[in-house]
Design an enzyme around this catalytic site. Structure first.
Site, short mmCIF file in Angstrom:
data_model
loop_
_atom_site.label_atom_id
_atom_site.label_comp_id
_atom_site.label_asym_id
_atom_site.label_seq_id
_atom_site.Cartn_x
_atom_site.Cartn_y
_atom_site.Cartn_z
N GLU A 38 0.94 -1.52 -0.08
CA GLU A 38 0.01 -0.02 0.13
C GLU A 38 0.98 1.16 -0.07
O GLU A 38 2.29 1.47 0.79
CB GLU A 38 -0.28 -0.04 1.08
CG GLU A 38 -1.36 0.83 1.55
CD GLU A 38 -2.86 0.76 2.91
OE1 GLU A 38 -2.04 -0.13 3.76
OE2 GLU A 38 -3.72 1.25 2.81
N LYS A 109 -9.91 1.50 -2.14
CA LYS A 109 -9.70 1.25 -0.83
C LYS A 109 -11.02 0.98 0.18
O LYS A 109 -11.94 2.94 0.14
CB LYS A 109 -8.89 1.04 0.07
CG LYS A 109 -8.66 0.31 1.70
CD LYS A 109 -7.07 1.29 2.13
CE LYS A 109 -7.45 0.65 4.40
NZ LYS A 109 -6.25 0.52 4.80
N CYS A 142 -5.12 -3.80 2.94
CA CYS A 142 -4.49 -3.75 4.26
C CYS A 142 -6.22 -3.70 4.53
O CYS A 142 -6.38 -5.45 5.17
CB CYS A 142 -4.37 -2.23 4.22
SG CYS A 142 -2.90 -2.43 6.12
N VAL A 169 -0.19 -2.39 10.36
CA VAL A 169 0.96 -2.15 11.50
C VAL A 169 0.32 -2.67 13.00
O VAL A 169 1.14 -3.02 14.10
CB VAL A 169 0.37 -0.79 11.85
CG1 VAL A 169 1.21 0.05 11.64
CG2 VAL A 169 -1.55 -0.24 12.68
#
Ligand code: ACM
Length: 264
Positions: A38, A109, A142, A169
């Site tokens: 990404e 997205k 993601c 993350v």
């Protein structure tokens, strides 16, 4: 076919430099299908809308899309890559698909994560698949993985291999993808980044690496380490994802009972 990813540490704002690094390694490698992270050329942690505006590009006429389309054409290969898209004065967290014919399509997205909501519009393309010479490719980006409906929708539309550009993350995705792939019997290539962005001192983002190629049967075919740059290509057969039959009596898709699922 040879499928893989490039996990690396893009430097925020250094779009030309990051793009150059990626073009060099892709030019020197042999593959049929390659997924980049990404926002692979820009970095992720935007602080202002002006920064997004400066680093985003129109698709398909922006520099990044043109460069990857040219490379795909030259090498006769497919590439999926994440980038901030500018459409008028709106911005999207998007991923493009390029192939032997050049630019093929864009996914925006659907599920924005955290402060992406400050700068980007929720995607309006829906989940899309493309029938190609190497198999049917679907894209999610993601945080989309956190919503089982995303991969399910792609699989029901016929996707055999899911391209999954990421800047992860949270720690959960690598061990969750085997279930996503198993329940849909599809392959997935999660291409994550490594490194730390601490442009906001009290809000350091540490990316978890662990890019992963997951098989249609839930096997982890390859997982990269947490903090190393890795270019990885392995052999997969997307045709295996077409058969949804688990045994003589159970077919994963034919056994579905949507009338029992109150999803709205
Ligand atoms: C994410 O969606 N970039 C966590």
């Amino acid at each position: 076919m040879k499928a893989g990813f490039y996990q690396f540490n893009p430097e925020f704002g250094k779009k030309d430099k990051n793009l150059e690094i990626v073009l060099k390694i892709l030019t020197e490698s042999t593959f049929d299908f390659l997924v980049l992270p990404e926002f692979f050329a820009t970095g992720y942690q935007f602080l202002t809308r002006d920064e997004v505006s400066e680093l985003s590009e129109p698709i398909p006429d922006g520099k990044t899309t043109i460069a990857l389309s040219d490379l795909s054409r030259k090498k006769s290969c497919y590439i999926v890559a994440g980038l901030p898209e500018r459409d008028g004065n709106l911005f999207y967290n998007s991923a493009i698909l390029t192939g032997p014919e050049g630019y093929i399509g864009t996914y925006r997205k659907t599920h924005l994560f955290y402060e992406e909501k400050l700068f980007f519009q929720p995607g309006d393309t829906g989940f899309k698949v493309w029938d190609t010479s190497i198999g049917c490719i679907g894209i999610m980006i993601c945080f989309d993985w956190f919503f089982p409906e995303a991969m399910r929708t792609l699989a029901l539309k016929g996707a055999e291999i899911i391209a999954h550009p990421a800047n992860l993350v949270l720690p959960y995705c690598p061990q969750s993808m085997p279930v996503r792939c198993l329940e849909n019997r599809v392959f997935a290539v999660t291409s994550n980044r490594i490194g730390i962005e601490n442009r906001k001192p009290e809000q350091e983002l540490k990316y978890i690496g662990q890019s992963q190629i997951t098989g249609y049967d839930g096997q982890i075919l390859f997982r990269a380490p947490e903090d190393e740059e890795v270019f990885s290509i392995i052999e997969i057969d997307p045709a295996k994802a077409r058969d949804k039959q688990l045994n003589k009596y159970n077919d994963l898709f034919k056994d579905r009972r949507p009338e029992m699922y109150n999803l709205y």
